[in-house]
Design a protein around this motif. Sequence first.
Motif, PDB file in Angstrom:
ATOM      1  N   ASP A  49       0.862  -1.173   0.000  1.00  0.00           N
ATOM      2  CA  ASP A  49       0.000   0.000   0.000  1.00  0.00           C
ATOM      3  C   ASP A  49       0.903   1.230   0.000  1.00  0.00           C
ATOM      4  N   ILE A  50       0.887   1.959  -1.086  1.00  0.00           N
ATOM      5  CA  ILE A  50       1.818   3.068  -1.294  1.00  0.00           C
ATOM      6  C   ILE A  50       1.057   4.392  -1.229  1.00  0.00           C
ATOM      7  N   THR A  51       1.597   5.335  -0.483  1.00  0.00           N
ATOM      8  CA  THR A  51       0.994   6.651  -0.323  1.00  0.00           C
ATOM      9  C   THR A  51       1.946   7.719  -0.844  1.00  0.00           C
ATOM     10  N   SER A  52       1.397   8.632  -1.638  1.00  0.00           N
ATOM     11  CA  SER A  52       2.196   9.692  -2.244  1.00  0.00           C
ATOM     12  C   SER A  52       1.705  11.055  -1.766  1.00  0.00           C
ATOM     13  N   PRO A  53       2.584  12.033  -1.663  1.00  0.00           N
ATOM     14  CA  PRO A  53       2.156  13.380  -1.262  1.00  0.00           C
ATOM     15  C   PRO A  53       1.331  14.089  -2.334  1.00  0.00           C
ATOM     16  N   GLN A  54       1.269  13.526  -3.535  1.00  0.00           N
ATOM     17  CA  GLN A  54       0.503  14.116  -4.625  1.00  0.00           C
ATOM     18  C   GLN A  54      -0.337  13.037  -5.310  1.00  0.00           C
ATOM     19  N   PRO A  55      -1.426  13.410  -5.977  1.00  0.00           N
ATOM     20  CA  PRO A  55      -2.291  12.415  -6.633  1.00  0.00           C
ATOM     21  C   PRO A  55      -1.513  11.564  -7.640  1.00  0.00           C
ATOM     22  N   MET A  56      -1.900  10.292  -7.710  1.00  0.00           N
ATOM     23  CA  MET A  56      -1.249   9.358  -8.627  1.00  0.00           C
ATOM     24  C   MET A  56      -2.216   8.947  -9.724  1.00  0.00           C
ATOM     25  N   GLU A  57      -1.704   8.750 -10.911  1.00  0.00           N
ATOM     26  CA  GLU A  57      -2.492   8.271 -12.038  1.00  0.00           C
ATOM     27  C   GLU A  57      -2.215   6.791 -12.253  1.00  0.00           C
ATOM     28  N   LYS A  58      -3.282   6.020 -12.541  1.00  0.00           N
ATOM     29  CA  LYS A  58      -3.133   4.574 -12.638  1.00  0.00           C
ATOM     30  C   LYS A  58      -2.165   4.176 -13.749  1.00  0.00           C
ATOM     31  N   GLU A  59      -2.232   4.867 -14.901  1.00  0.00           N
ATOM     32  CA  GLU A  59      -1.325   4.515 -16.008  1.00  0.00           C
ATOM     33  C   GLU A  59       0.131   4.657 -15.596  1.00  0.00           C
ATOM     34  N   GLY A  78      -6.710   8.525  -5.731  1.00  0.00           N
ATOM     35  CA  GLY A  78      -6.160   9.729  -5.117  1.00  0.00           C
ATOM     36  C   GLY A  78      -4.663   9.625  -4.905  1.00  0.00           C
ATOM     37  N   THR A  79      -4.252   9.683  -3.653  1.00  0.00           N
ATOM     38  CA  THR A  79      -2.824   9.647  -3.325  1.00  0.00           C
ATOM     39  C   THR A  79      -2.363   8.267  -2.878  1.00  0.00           C
ATOM     40  N   VAL A  94      11.277  -5.018  -3.075  1.00  0.00           N
ATOM     41  CA  VAL A  94      10.435  -3.924  -2.578  1.00  0.00           C
ATOM     42  C   VAL A  94      11.140  -2.590  -2.767  1.00  0.00           C
ATOM     43  N   GLU A  95      12.437  -2.550  -2.461  1.00  0.00           N
ATOM     44  CA  GLU A  95      13.207  -1.307  -2.603  1.00  0.00           C
ATOM     45  C   GLU A  95      13.290  -0.881  -4.068  1.00  0.00           C
ATOM     46  N   GLN A  96      13.364  -1.843  -4.976  1.00  0.00           N
ATOM     47  CA  GLN A  96      13.405  -1.525  -6.401  1.00  0.00           C
ATOM     48  C   GLN A  96      12.094  -0.865  -6.846  1.00  0.00           C
ATOM     49  N   ILE A  97      10.969  -1.403  -6.356  1.00  0.00           N
ATOM     50  CA  ILE A  97       9.669  -0.813  -6.683  1.00  0.00           C
ATOM     51  C   ILE A  97       9.557   0.591  -6.113  1.00  0.00           C
ATOM     52  N   MET A  98       9.959   0.761  -4.857  1.00  0.00           N
ATOM     53  CA  MET A  98       9.859   2.062  -4.212  1.00  0.00           C
ATOM     54  C   MET A  98      10.760   3.090  -4.870  1.00  0.00           C
ATOM     55  N   ALA A  99      11.879   2.635  -5.395  1.00  0.00           N
ATOM     56  CA  ALA A  99      12.787   3.562  -6.092  1.00  0.00           C
ATOM     57  C   ALA A  99      12.093   4.178  -7.304  1.00  0.00           C
ATOM     58  N   GLY A 100      11.268   3.378  -7.987  1.00  0.00           N
ATOM     59  CA  GLY A 100      10.518   3.892  -9.127  1.00  0.00           C
ATOM     60  C   GLY A 100       9.501   4.943  -8.705  1.00  0.00           C
ATOM     61  N   PHE A 101       8.821   4.720  -7.569  1.00  0.00           N
ATOM     62  CA  PHE A 101       7.854   5.701  -7.076  1.00  0.00           C
ATOM     63  C   PHE A 101       8.542   6.981  -6.606  1.00  0.00           C
ATOM     64  N   TYR A 105       7.358  10.477  -7.950  1.00  0.00           N
ATOM     65  CA  TYR A 105       6.544  11.269  -7.035  1.00  0.00           C
ATOM     66  C   TYR A 105       7.334  11.901  -5.884  1.00  0.00           C
ATOM     67  N   GLY A 106       8.627  11.720  -5.863  1.00  0.00           N
ATOM     68  CA  GLY A 106       9.442  12.372  -4.857  1.00  0.00           C
ATOM     69  C   GLY A 106       9.713  11.517  -3.639  1.00  0.00           C
ATOM     70  N   ASP A 107      10.497  12.087  -2.717  1.00  0.00           N
ATOM     71  CA  ASP A 107      10.929  11.342  -1.524  1.00  0.00           C
ATOM     72  C   ASP A 107       9.838  11.218  -0.468  1.00  0.00           C
ATOM     73  N   GLY A 108       8.716  11.895  -0.661  1.00  0.00           N
ATOM     74  CA  GLY A 108       7.635  11.835   0.326  1.00  0.00           C
ATOM     75  C   GLY A 108       6.774  10.588   0.223  1.00  0.00           C
ATOM     76  N   VAL A 109       7.098   9.720  -0.713  1.00  0.00           N
ATOM     77  CA  VAL A 109       6.321   8.483  -0.880  1.00  0.00           C
ATOM     78  C   VAL A 109       6.622   7.521   0.268  1.00  0.00           C
ATOM     79  N   SER A 110       5.562   6.943   0.844  1.00  0.00           N
ATOM     80  CA  SER A 110       5.715   5.956   1.923  1.00  0.00           C
ATOM     81  C   SER A 110       4.980   4.676   1.551  1.00  0.00           C
TER      82      SER A 110
END
Length: 302
Positions: A49-59, A78-79, A94-101, A105-110
């Motif tokens: 479950d990934i949360t971004s500081p800004q809205p994300m688009e599914k594509e 939404g985010t 997991v770290e490889q996936i998060m690196a893409g986010f 979307y920036g370092d604020g992704v959790s």
Amino acid sequence: MHYNIHFDFVKHRKKFFAFSIIVTIIGIVALLVFGLNRGVDFKAGTTLDITSPQPMEKEQVVQIFKEAGYDISPTVGGTTASARFDKVLTQQEVEQIMAGFHAVYGDGVSKEENTVDVELANELALKAVYAVLIASLGIIIYVAFRFEWRFGIAAIVSLLHDAFFVITLFSIFRWEINLPFVAAILTIIGYSINDTIVIFDRIRENLRFAKIKSFSDLSELVNRSIWQTMTRSINTVVTVLIAAVLLFVLGSESIRYFSLAIVLGLAVGAYSSIFIASPLWLLLKTKWPGTTKKVAAAKNEV
């Protein structure tokens, strides 16, 4: 109060029994051929479950997973984005996936990571089955003690019919089975037994003052009892059904299958309480092997 009986439920009981038996056979075949589409709760895998500081688009989210080597269809709103994997991801994956986010979307992704291993998945599946069986056993004991054993058998057959009908549809259409689905099945059982008990209670009350001399007398009593509780049953089911449909339409993706199971279960539960449980009790009361006493004795047993 006089009740004008427009439909004879008992007279057409064989048609309803046949329909339910056919559905049950179809369900058994579907389970043997297709099995169940078990979600990550009941099989090994990882949920992110990934949360971004800004809205994300599914594509864009799909593209990030593709670049990481995963061709999946995440849930995006939404985010937040949620993705389920059929295998247990390593920390490096997991770290490889998060690196893409982070890159998009920036370092604020959790993230929130949930992993289920094989042993835990099997244990959850087994406990889910135990939960349904224990609930069913408790219900049949209560109904048998509160009313009589024939009511208990009729009630449990009706409950298992409802649960199996929903499971059959989920198997045929490959809808996902998860822990919320188990909660839905238990909820369905609760609502179904509630409707069934109301009808059984009315049958018992009518038996106390009835003069039963033949099978037709008892059949008429069952029909009258069903019609006397019909308004209450319809009002209860429709009220809850409206809420369940709204939850299915407007609710989040995470509870979509839970809501769907509730909607299906409420509909089939109303059907079984009226068309299966009461006629089955009548059949057990008058056709049970070894029964030699007159039907009129029913009045003294309940």
